[in-house]
Design a protein around this motif. Structure first.
Motif, PDB file in Angstrom:
ATOM      1  N   SER A 127       0.796  -1.152   0.023  1.00  0.00           N
ATOM      2  CA  SER A 127       0.121  -0.065  -0.128  1.00  0.00           C
ATOM      3  C   SER A 127       1.085   1.059   0.085  1.00  0.00           C
ATOM      4  N   ILE A 128       0.595   2.078  -1.133  1.00  0.00           N
ATOM      5  CA  ILE A 128       1.560   3.233  -1.278  1.00  0.00           C
ATOM      6  C   ILE A 128       0.570   4.472  -0.902  1.00  0.00           C
ATOM      7  N   GLU A 129       0.922   5.332   0.058  1.00  0.00           N
ATOM      8  CA  GLU A 129       0.163   6.618   0.357  1.00  0.00           C
ATOM      9  C   GLU A 129       0.724   7.780  -0.712  1.00  0.00           C
ATOM     10  N   PHE A 130      -0.143   8.392  -1.120  1.00  0.00           N
ATOM     11  CA  PHE A 130       0.103   9.824  -1.628  1.00  0.00           C
ATOM     12  C   PHE A 130       0.904  10.796  -0.901  1.00  0.00           C
ATOM     13  N   ILE A 131       0.646  10.876   0.441  1.00  0.00           N
ATOM     14  CA  ILE A 131       1.071  11.627   1.292  1.00  0.00           C
ATOM     15  C   ILE A 131       0.758  11.084   2.779  1.00  0.00           C
ATOM     16  N   ASP A 132       1.684  10.549   3.053  1.00  0.00           N
ATOM     17  CA  ASP A 132       1.644   9.854   4.300  1.00  0.00           C
ATOM     18  C   ASP A 132       1.767  10.379   5.760  1.00  0.00           C
ATOM     19  N   LEU A 133       0.721  10.870   6.422  1.00  0.00           N
ATOM     20  CA  LEU A 133       0.465  11.495   7.683  1.00  0.00           C
ATOM     21  C   LEU A 133       0.598  10.821   8.692  1.00  0.00           C
ATOM     22  N   LYS A 134      -0.073   9.480   8.532  1.00  0.00           N
ATOM     23  CA  LYS A 134      -0.086   8.644   9.530  1.00  0.00           C
ATOM     24  C   LYS A 134       1.284   8.100  10.057  1.00  0.00           C
ATOM     25  N   THR A 135       2.160   7.620   9.159  1.00  0.00           N
ATOM     26  CA  THR A 135       3.488   7.450   9.633  1.00  0.00           C
ATOM     27  C   THR A 135       4.120   8.640  10.376  1.00  0.00           C
ATOM     28  N   GLN A 136       4.098   9.826   9.909  1.00  0.00           N
ATOM     29  CA  GLN A 136       4.754  10.939  10.364  1.00  0.00           C
ATOM     30  C   GLN A 136       4.081  10.962  11.721  1.00  0.00           C
ATOM     31  N   TYR A 137       2.867  11.083  12.073  1.00  0.00           N
ATOM     32  CA  TYR A 137       2.242  11.041  13.363  1.00  0.00           C
ATOM     33  C   TYR A 137       2.971  10.010  14.107  1.00  0.00           C
ATOM     34  N   VAL A 191      -2.292   6.974 -18.566  1.00  0.00           N
ATOM     35  CA  VAL A 191      -1.045   6.682 -17.435  1.00  0.00           C
ATOM     36  C   VAL A 191      -1.494   6.609 -15.938  1.00  0.00           C
ATOM     37  N   GLY A 192      -2.504   7.705 -15.769  1.00  0.00           N
ATOM     38  CA  GLY A 192      -2.920   7.672 -14.410  1.00  0.00           C
ATOM     39  C   GLY A 192      -3.706   6.541 -14.032  1.00  0.00           C
ATOM     40  N   GLU A 193      -4.510   6.051 -15.095  1.00  0.00           N
ATOM     41  CA  GLU A 193      -5.503   4.889 -14.687  1.00  0.00           C
ATOM     42  C   GLU A 193      -4.432   3.617 -14.587  1.00  0.00           C
ATOM     43  N   ARG A 194      -3.642   3.466 -15.305  1.00  0.00           N
ATOM     44  CA  ARG A 194      -2.801   2.630 -15.194  1.00  0.00           C
ATOM     45  C   ARG A 194      -1.977   2.454 -13.792  1.00  0.00           C
ATOM     46  N   LEU A 195      -1.608   3.403 -13.428  1.00  0.00           N
ATOM     47  CA  LEU A 195      -0.946   3.461 -12.200  1.00  0.00           C
ATOM     48  C   LEU A 195      -1.879   3.229 -10.915  1.00  0.00           C
ATOM     49  N   ARG A 196      -3.107   3.774 -11.050  1.00  0.00           N
ATOM     50  CA  ARG A 196      -4.233   3.367 -10.187  1.00  0.00           C
ATOM     51  C   ARG A 196      -4.528   1.791  -9.970  1.00  0.00           C
ATOM     52  N   ALA A 197      -4.409   1.295 -11.081  1.00  0.00           N
ATOM     53  CA  ALA A 197      -4.583   0.064 -11.395  1.00  0.00           C
ATOM     54  C   ALA A 197      -3.550  -0.840 -10.707  1.00  0.00           C
ATOM     55  N   GLN A 198      -2.372  -0.346 -10.332  1.00  0.00           N
ATOM     56  CA  GLN A 198      -1.169  -0.948  -9.944  1.00  0.00           C
ATOM     57  C   GLN A 198      -1.105  -0.452  -8.257  1.00  0.00           C
ATOM     58  N   GLY A 199      -2.184   0.218  -7.728  1.00  0.00           N
ATOM     59  CA  GLY A 199      -2.003   0.814  -6.415  1.00  0.00           C
ATOM     60  C   GLY A 199      -1.122   1.763  -6.321  1.00  0.00           C
ATOM     61  N   ILE A 200      -1.037   2.584  -7.271  1.00  0.00           N
ATOM     62  CA  ILE A 200      -0.159   3.883  -7.155  1.00  0.00           C
ATOM     63  C   ILE A 200      -1.162   5.079  -7.165  1.00  0.00           C
ATOM     64  N   GLN A 244      11.597   0.848  -1.182  1.00  0.00           N
ATOM     65  CA  GLN A 244      10.958  -0.039  -1.898  1.00  0.00           C
ATOM     66  C   GLN A 244       9.737   0.557  -2.547  1.00  0.00           C
ATOM     67  N   ALA A 245       8.888   1.409  -1.827  1.00  0.00           N
ATOM     68  CA  ALA A 245       7.881   1.925  -2.431  1.00  0.00           C
ATOM     69  C   ALA A 245       8.167   2.811  -3.709  1.00  0.00           C
ATOM     70  N   LEU A 246       9.198   3.616  -3.602  1.00  0.00           N
ATOM     71  CA  LEU A 246       9.766   4.392  -4.713  1.00  0.00           C
ATOM     72  C   LEU A 246      10.102   3.659  -5.826  1.00  0.00           C
ATOM     73  N   LEU A 247      10.629   2.500  -5.737  1.00  0.00           N
ATOM     74  CA  LEU A 247      11.036   1.757  -6.731  1.00  0.00           C
ATOM     75  C   LEU A 247       9.756   1.034  -7.511  1.00  0.00           C
ATOM     76  N   ALA A 248       8.782   0.624  -6.548  1.00  0.00           N
ATOM     77  CA  ALA A 248       7.529   0.314  -7.103  1.00  0.00           C
ATOM     78  C   ALA A 248       6.926   1.287  -7.883  1.00  0.00           C
ATOM     79  N   VAL A 249       6.759   2.527  -7.703  1.00  0.00           N
ATOM     80  CA  VAL A 249       6.381   3.634  -8.444  1.00  0.00           C
ATOM     81  C   VAL A 249       6.961   3.753  -9.582  1.00  0.00           C
ATOM     82  N   CYS A 250       8.322   4.044  -9.567  1.00  0.00           N
ATOM     83  CA  CYS A 250       8.871   4.095 -10.886  1.00  0.00           C
ATOM     84  C   CYS A 250       8.913   2.764 -11.731  1.00  0.00           C
TER      85      CYS A 250
END
Length: 363
Positions: free
Chosen positions: A2-12, A294-303, A350-356
Motif C-alpha cells: 500500500s503506497i500513500e500519496f502523502i503519508d501523515l499517519k507514519t509521520q504522526y 497513464v494515471g489509470e494504469r498507475l491506479r490499477a497498480q495501487g499507485i 521499496q515503495a519508490l521503486l514500485a512507483v517507478c
C-alpha cells in the motif's frame, strides 16, 4: 504493498509523543485562540525564514487576503499573477474587487515567467503575486527588479514552498511580503487550516496583525476593516512539535526527489529545478502525454496520483465568465500534461521503486 500519496499517519507515529505533549499543554492552559504557542511559533518561524516579522494566520488563503488588504489593494486595481496555480491565488484578488492579470509561465519550472511581466503592467497595476509552485521558488531577483522599477510590491505565494531556498535565502523572505500555508499536506503542515505571513517592514507587519483580528489595534477598537484570520493554538502547538523534525524531513524529500529523477528522467519529463534553487518538493510533478491513461494504469497498480492543476485559472468559470477569451499556451499545455506522484518524507526505497516500475510500464 500500500503506497500513500502523502503519508501523515507514519509521520504522526514518528512524532506522536511530541505532538501529544504540545496539545496536552494547550488543553491544560485553555487559551485555544492566539495562545502562547502562537507567539512562540511566530518567533521561531521568523528566525527560520530570516525576517523580522511573522504573523500566524488561520489559513494560507487568509494570509494572501491579509497581505493584499495591508497593501491597500481594492476595487479597480490590478494584480499580476500566474494562471497556473490553485484558485486561492487569484480568488483573493477578486474578493477585494481587484482584477487578476495573468502572465504565462516558464515551461521548465511552471512558475511565473518574468519575461512577460512588464508588458502586463498598466496604470492600474498595484502588485505582483508570483507563486513558488510545487515547492520551487520563482525567479525573485528578476521579479523584484521589475517591481522596483515600477514601484510595485511583490507578494510571494509560498503555500507550497516553505523550507525552499532561492540563492541561499529562504522562501517567504524574498519579497515585500511572503505568505505560506500549513494545510496538512504541505511540507510543514498542521492538522487543520493554518498559515503565516512574513515581512521586514514594521508598518506592514502592524497592519497585517490588525487585519488578522478584525482590524483591531486594541480590544474593541478598530481603526481599519479586517477579517477573522487568527490561528488556533492547537494548530500552532502541532506545528511547533513538527518544526524540530522539519529539516530532516526536507532532506528526505530532496533525497526522494533525486532518486525519482535518476530513475525516471529517461522515461518522463521530470521537474526542472534551477541550479540556484532548493525545492521543498511539496509535490513531485512529472509531465506525460496521455495523462489520463497513464494515471489509470498507475491506479490499477495501487499507485495514487494527483493533478496539480487540470484547468488554468483564466479558464475557470469564475474568471472566464463575461471576459474576453485569453490564451496562455504554456500554462494550458502544462495543465494537460502534469501528474504528481507520491511524495512525502516517509516514502521508502521499496515503495519508490514500485512507483517507478509501474510508471515505466504505464508509459
Amino acid at each position: 504493498m500500500s503506497i500513500e500519496f502523502i503519508d501523515l499517519k507514519t509521520q504522526y507515529r514518528a512524532l506522536e509523543s511530541e505532538i501529544r505533549s504540545r496539545i496536552d499543554t494547550v488543553l491544560a492552559h485553555g487559551q485555544y485562540i492566539m495562545g502562547p504557542e502562537v507567539r512562540e511559533l511566530e518567533e521561531r518561524l521568523a528566525d527560520y525564514v530570516g525576517v523580522k516579522h511573522c504573523i500566524a494566520t488561520s489559513s494560507g488563503t487568509d494570509s494572501l487576503l491579509i497581505a493584499l488588504m495591508a497593501l491597500g489593494i481594492g476595487h479597480g486595481d490590478e494584480v499580476i499573477t500566474t494562471p497556473f496555480s490553485f484558485i486561492a491565488t487569484a480568488e483573493v484578488i477578486a474578493l477585494l474587487g481587484a482584477r487578476p492579470v495573468f502572465v504565462d509561465i516558464d515551461p521548465r519550472t511552471y512558475n511565473l515567467d518574468p519575461a512577460g511581466i512588464e508588458a502586463a503592467i498598466t496604470a492600474k497595476t498595484r502588485a505582483i503575486l508570483p507563486v513558488s509552485l510545487y515547492g520551487q521558488c520563482a525567479d525573485y531577483d528578476r521579479i523584484n527588479a521589475i517591481a522596483e522599477k515600477h514601484g510595485l510590491p511583490v507578494i510571494e505565494d509560498g503555500a507550497q514552498s516553505f523550507g525552499a531556498t532561492y540563492k541561499g535565502r529562504r522562501s517567504c523572505g524574498l519579497t515585500t511580503i511572503g505568505a505560506t500555508s500549513f494545510f496538512p499536506s504541505k511540507p510543514l503542515g498542521c492538522y487543520g487550516d493554518g498559515g503565516a505571513l512574513f515581512c521586514a517592514d514594521d508598518e506592514l507587519a502592524k497592519a497585517m496583525r490588525e487585519i488578522r483580528v478584525h482590524g483591531q489595534d486594541r480590544r474593541y477598537h478598530h481603526p481599519r476593516i479586517g477579517i477573522n484570520g487568527r490561528m488556533d493554538t492547537i494548530q500552532a502547538a502541532i506545528l511547533l512539535a513538527k518544526l524540530d523534525a522539519f529539516p530532516e524531513e526536507l532532506a528526505a524529500r530532496q533525497h526522494i526527489a533525486r532518486r525519482y529523477a535518476e530513475l525516471l528522467r529517461e522515461v518522463v519529463e521530470v521537474p526542472g529545478i534551477e541550479p540556484h534553487n532548493r525545492s521543498a518538493y511539496a509535490q513531485f510533478t512529472i509531465a506525460v502525454a496521455d495523462r489520463e491513461q497513464v494515471g489509470e494504469r498507475l491506479r490499477a497498480q495501487g499507485i495514487p496520483t494527483a493533478v496539480h492543476y487540470p484547468l488554468p485559472l483564466h479558464m475557470q468559470p469564475a474568471f472566464a465568465a463575461g471576459q474576453p477569451p485569453e490564451s496562455y499556451p504554456v500554462a494550458e499545455q502544462a495543465a494537460r500534461r502534469v501528474l504528481s506522484l507520491p511524495m512525502h518524507p516517509y516514502l521508502d526505497e521499496q515503495a519508490l521503486l514500485a512507483v517507478c516500475r509501474a510508471l515505466g510500464a504505464a508509459v
